[in-house]
Design a protein around this motif. Sequence first.
Motif, short mmCIF file in Angstrom:
data_model
loop_
_atom_site.label_atom_id
_atom_site.label_comp_id
_atom_site.label_asym_id
_atom_site.label_seq_id
_atom_site.Cartn_x
_atom_site.Cartn_y
_atom_site.Cartn_z
N UNK A 112 4.39 -0.46 8.48
CA UNK A 112 4.58 0.79 7.78
C UNK A 112 6.05 1.20 7.77
N UNK A 126 -1.54 -12.90 6.76
CA UNK A 126 -1.45 -12.23 8.06
C UNK A 126 -2.52 -11.18 8.24
N UNK A 127 -2.58 -10.63 9.44
CA UNK A 127 -3.60 -9.64 9.78
C UNK A 127 -3.07 -8.23 9.91
N UNK A 128 -1.75 -8.06 9.84
CA UNK A 128 -1.15 -6.76 10.16
C UNK A 128 -0.43 -6.17 8.97
N UNK A 129 -0.39 -4.85 8.94
CA UNK A 129 0.46 -4.12 8.02
C UNK A 129 1.65 -3.56 8.79
N UNK A 175 0.84 -1.19 0.00
CA UNK A 175 0.00 0.00 0.00
C UNK A 175 0.88 1.25 0.00
N UNK A 196 1.41 -9.45 4.64
CA UNK A 196 1.50 -10.77 4.06
C UNK A 196 0.09 -11.29 3.90
#
Lengths: 113, 112
Positions: A103, A98-101, A34, A95
């Motif tokens: 930054x 996965x659940x997280x970004x 993103x 990923x």
Amino acid sequence: AQSVAQPEDQVNVAEGNPLTVKCTYSVSGNPYLFWYVQYPNRGLQFLLKYISGDNLVKGSYGFEAEFNKSQTSFHLKKPSALVSDSALYFCAVGENAGNMLTFGGGTRLMVKP
Amino acid sequence: NAGVTQTPKFRILKIGQSMTLQCTQDMNHNYMYWYRQDPGMGLKLIYYSVGAGITDKGEVPNGYNVSRSTTEDFPLRLELAAPSQTSVYFCASRTFRLETQYFGPGTRLLVL
């Protein structure tokens, strides 16, 4: 573990010139990527994303980004910069399992008239 | 839709005080996140939730607690505020794992 690097704290460009904001990433699985923009005293606004498919992604306000798997990069580009593009830009990676970004540290873009 | 809303916008706390930062979304999103942004830095994930009743720690959870009793609300609790918690706090939400996160306007917290 996933990580993202934005090697430039600041990018300076003259109005009308092309701009590039760099981002490299590391994930163990398939990445999704993103770009967000943040104006002063505001939250982050979504610009564009890459999940799969065409390596060239087009987003809001004339921005685009190219996914390069071999170089693990996702650089943000715009053919002709505007003064109003001056802001803080964040690259983020996740990923797909996965659940997280995660930054990056952000790159300040300064477009001078 | 109002999107993601956060209250308060700004708060000053004394060391040792506690407070709750409120976050509400009206998009029926399953996933919600709390980040902090320190000056000149990127975002660090504090806690996240994949649905009502389910929460998990992020990268920097110490000194914070969360709960998720409804889909809409995801409050962040600070106990015993410390100067190191001076930051801007952002809440975000999204529908599914691969979808875009939408951010609230942020809460600026100063601990003195």
